[in-house]
Scaffold this motif. Sequence first.
Motif, short mmCIF file in Angstrom:
data_model
loop_
_atom_site.label_atom_id
_atom_site.label_comp_id
_atom_site.label_asym_id
_atom_site.label_seq_id
_atom_site.Cartn_x
_atom_site.Cartn_y
_atom_site.Cartn_z
N ASN A 66 0.88 -1.00 -0.09
CA ASN A 66 0.05 0.00 0.00
C ASN A 66 1.06 1.33 0.11
OD1 ASN A 66 -2.70 -0.81 -0.08
ND2 ASN A 66 -2.56 -1.61 1.80
N THR A 67 1.72 1.30 -0.87
CA THR A 67 2.64 2.57 -0.94
C THR A 67 3.14 2.46 -2.45
OG1 THR A 67 4.46 4.04 -0.01
CG2 THR A 67 4.83 1.60 -0.34
N THR A 68 3.71 3.42 -2.86
CA THR A 68 4.55 3.56 -4.37
C THR A 68 5.66 2.89 -4.34
OG1 THR A 68 3.11 5.68 -4.68
CG2 THR A 68 5.36 5.17 -6.10
N SER A 69 5.99 2.09 -5.37
CA SER A 69 7.20 1.53 -5.62
C SER A 69 7.84 2.41 -6.58
CB SER A 69 7.13 0.31 -6.12
OG SER A 69 8.22 -0.13 -6.81
N THR A 70 9.30 2.90 -6.38
CA THR A 70 9.99 3.75 -7.33
C THR A 70 11.38 3.09 -7.42
OG1 THR A 70 11.03 5.01 -5.30
CG2 THR A 70 8.83 5.65 -6.33
N SER A 71 11.94 3.04 -8.71
CA SER A 71 13.18 2.68 -9.00
C SER A 71 13.57 3.38 -10.29
CB SER A 71 13.16 1.20 -9.25
OG SER A 71 14.47 0.63 -9.73
N ASP A 72 14.96 3.95 -10.12
CA ASP A 72 15.44 4.73 -10.97
C ASP A 72 16.78 4.31 -11.78
OD1 ASP A 72 13.56 6.99 -12.24
OD2 ASP A 72 13.27 7.03 -10.04
N TRP A 73 17.35 3.97 -12.48
CA TRP A 73 18.49 3.50 -13.05
C TRP A 73 19.08 4.53 -14.04
CZ3 TRP A 73 21.20 -0.75 -11.29
CH2 TRP A 73 20.57 -1.71 -10.51
N THR A 74 20.22 5.03 -14.03
CA THR A 74 20.72 5.74 -14.65
C THR A 74 22.28 5.68 -15.03
OG1 THR A 74 21.50 7.57 -13.20
CG2 THR A 74 19.60 7.88 -14.14
N CYS A 75 22.99 5.90 -16.19
CA CYS A 75 24.41 5.76 -16.50
C CYS A 75 25.22 7.02 -16.64
CB CYS A 75 24.45 4.67 -17.81
SG CYS A 75 23.90 3.12 -17.61
N SER A 76 26.34 6.92 -15.74
CA SER A 76 27.37 8.16 -16.08
C SER A 76 28.37 7.47 -17.27
CB SER A 76 27.89 8.42 -14.67
OG SER A 76 28.63 7.32 -14.30
N ASP A 77 29.47 8.00 -17.22
CA ASP A 77 30.50 7.73 -18.03
C ASP A 77 31.02 6.26 -17.69
OD1 ASP A 77 30.28 10.03 -19.61
OD2 ASP A 77 31.99 11.21 -18.57
N THR A 78 30.99 6.06 -16.29
CA THR A 78 31.65 4.76 -15.92
C THR A 78 30.90 3.97 -14.86
OG1 THR A 78 32.49 5.95 -14.02
CG2 THR A 78 34.03 6.20 -15.73
N THR A 79 29.57 4.40 -14.44
CA THR A 79 28.92 3.58 -13.41
C THR A 79 27.32 3.52 -14.11
OG1 THR A 79 28.59 5.54 -12.12
CG2 THR A 79 30.53 4.19 -11.72
N ARG A 80 26.78 2.57 -13.21
CA ARG A 80 25.50 2.38 -13.57
C ARG A 80 24.94 2.60 -12.10
NH1 ARG A 80 22.43 -0.38 -16.82
NH2 ARG A 80 24.29 -1.52 -17.92
N ASP A 81 23.90 3.73 -12.00
CA ASP A 81 23.63 4.20 -10.68
C ASP A 81 22.03 3.82 -10.39
OD1 ASP A 81 26.29 5.25 -10.25
OD2 ASP A 81 25.66 6.75 -11.64
N LEU A 82 21.60 3.33 -9.22
CA LEU A 82 20.44 3.13 -8.81
C LEU A 82 19.91 4.01 -7.74
CD1 LEU A 82 17.91 1.31 -8.40
CD2 LEU A 82 19.20 -0.26 -7.14
N VAL A 83 18.81 4.69 -7.79
CA VAL A 83 18.10 5.19 -6.53
C VAL A 83 16.90 4.56 -6.52
CG1 VAL A 83 17.32 7.50 -5.76
CG2 VAL A 83 19.47 7.34 -6.63
N ALA A 84 16.25 4.07 -5.52
CA ALA A 84 15.21 3.48 -5.27
C ALA A 84 14.62 3.37 -3.82
CB ALA A 84 15.22 1.92 -5.80
N ASN A 85 13.36 2.99 -3.65
CA ASN A 85 12.69 2.85 -2.37
C ASN A 85 12.63 1.51 -1.63
OD1 ASN A 85 10.48 2.18 -3.49
ND2 ASN A 85 9.26 3.84 -2.47
N ASN A 138 13.84 -3.43 -10.18
CA ASN A 138 12.75 -2.81 -9.59
C ASN A 138 13.45 -1.99 -8.27
OD1 ASN A 138 12.97 -4.88 -7.92
ND2 ASN A 138 10.91 -5.69 -8.21
N GLY A 139 14.60 -2.45 -7.92
CA GLY A 139 15.40 -1.59 -6.97
C GLY A 139 15.47 -2.65 -5.77
N VAL A 140 14.79 -3.80 -5.71
CA VAL A 140 14.68 -4.49 -4.53
C VAL A 140 16.09 -5.57 -4.62
CG1 VAL A 140 13.69 -6.62 -3.58
CG2 VAL A 140 12.52 -4.85 -4.50
N LYS A 141 16.92 -5.63 -3.42
CA LYS A 141 18.13 -6.30 -3.38
C LYS A 141 18.09 -7.76 -3.58
CE LYS A 141 19.26 -6.60 1.61
NZ LYS A 141 20.12 -6.07 2.46
N ILE A 142 19.10 -8.48 -4.10
CA ILE A 142 19.18 -9.82 -3.83
C ILE A 142 20.21 -10.22 -2.89
CG2 ILE A 142 20.21 -11.98 -5.07
CD1 ILE A 142 19.59 -10.11 -7.78
#
Length: 335
Positions: A66-85, A138-142
Motif C-alpha cells: 500500500n505505497t508507491t514503488s520507485t526505481s530509477d537507473w541511470t548511467c554516467s560515463d563509468t557507472t550504472r547508478d540506482l536510486v530506489a525505495n 525494481n530496486g529490490v536487493k538480492i
Amino acid sequence: MTTATPTFTADLAGTYTFEVAVSDGIDMTTDQVTVTATTSTTNTDSTDGIECDYSYSEFNESSSVNTTSTSDWTCSDTTRDLVANGIPDHEVGEFPNTANPNTISEQTVSASITLTPNKTDVATTLGGGAGPQGYVLNGVKIDAGTGGSCTDYGDSCSGGDNSGGWNIEALGHTSYDFGADENNAHVQPDGTYHYHGMPEGFITLQGGNSSTMTLIAWASDGFPIYARYGYTDATDSSSALKSITGSYQHISDVSNTRPALDVYEMGTFQQDWEYVEGSGDLDECNGRVGVTPEFPNSIYHYFATDSYPYFQRCVKGEIEGAGAGGPPEGGQPPQ
C-alpha cells in the motif's frame, strides 16, 4: 658472446616444461627449463547503453505494501547508478506472517555499479556483511543467504543468529520456515523486502517466459542477471531456449556433526551443497560466458535458477567497496 633473454607467453596459468637449445657457434647444448605462468584479470566488457534509463513509479496495492514503488537507473560515463525505495512493484505475500514477523517499509536504496565489469578467475563471495549479490531492476536487493544457523548436532538453531557452523538456507526444504512468499522473498527486521530466489512477480511483469531470455537484474560486479531461460548452446542465439540449471549437488560425505537428517532434510544447510563442475549449465557462481539478446557478441552473465543456489552466492567480477547486507533474518524451526 651474445646474451639473449627469451620470453614465454601462456594463455592459461600453469607450469610448463620445455627444452632450450643454446649454441656458442661451435657446440650445441640443450637443457630443460620449467616456467610457471600466472594470469590475473581477463575479459573487460561494457554494459553501457543497456537499461540505462529504466524508471518505474507506481502505487502497489498489495495489502502488505500500500505505497508507491520507485526505481530509477541511470548511467554516467563509468557507472550504472540506482536510486530506489526498495518497495516491490508486484503482488507480494502477507507480511507479517507466522514465520516472518516483519512489515515491509520504504528503504533508502543507493547503489553504483561499474559499466565495464572485469571477469576474473577469482570468485568473491557476497551476501550478509559483504553486501548484496545485486539488485533487481525494481530496486529490490538480492540477498540469497540467510542469517540463520544451527550449531553442531542441531543442539541450538536460530533464524537470526548465524554464529553456528551450519548455515540455514531460505529455500529448497521444509525444515525451517523463513516465511518467504510466492516471489521467494521475505522481509528483514528493518522492513527490507529482498529476494532469495526467482522473483516470480517481477518476471511476470517483464513478460518473461520460455520463449525469451529475460534480463532481470544487475549483479554487484556489473554483469547482468537473467531469469531461468538461456540458449542451449551458449554461443548460438539461434539455438533453442531451455531452463538453465545450477551445478550444485548434495554432498555425499555427510559429517557426523551435522544436525539430524530426520529433522533437517538434505538441502537445509549451505554445507549440504557442493559445486560439481559439469553437473549443470553454470559455474560455481551460477554464471557462464555466452550470447544474450542484449549482448549478441557474448558476455559473462549470471542466472536466477530453480535449482540451488537460486541466485549466485559469489561473483567473478572485481568488487570495490562492498557494503553492508542488512540485519539478520528471522524464521521458525520445525515443530
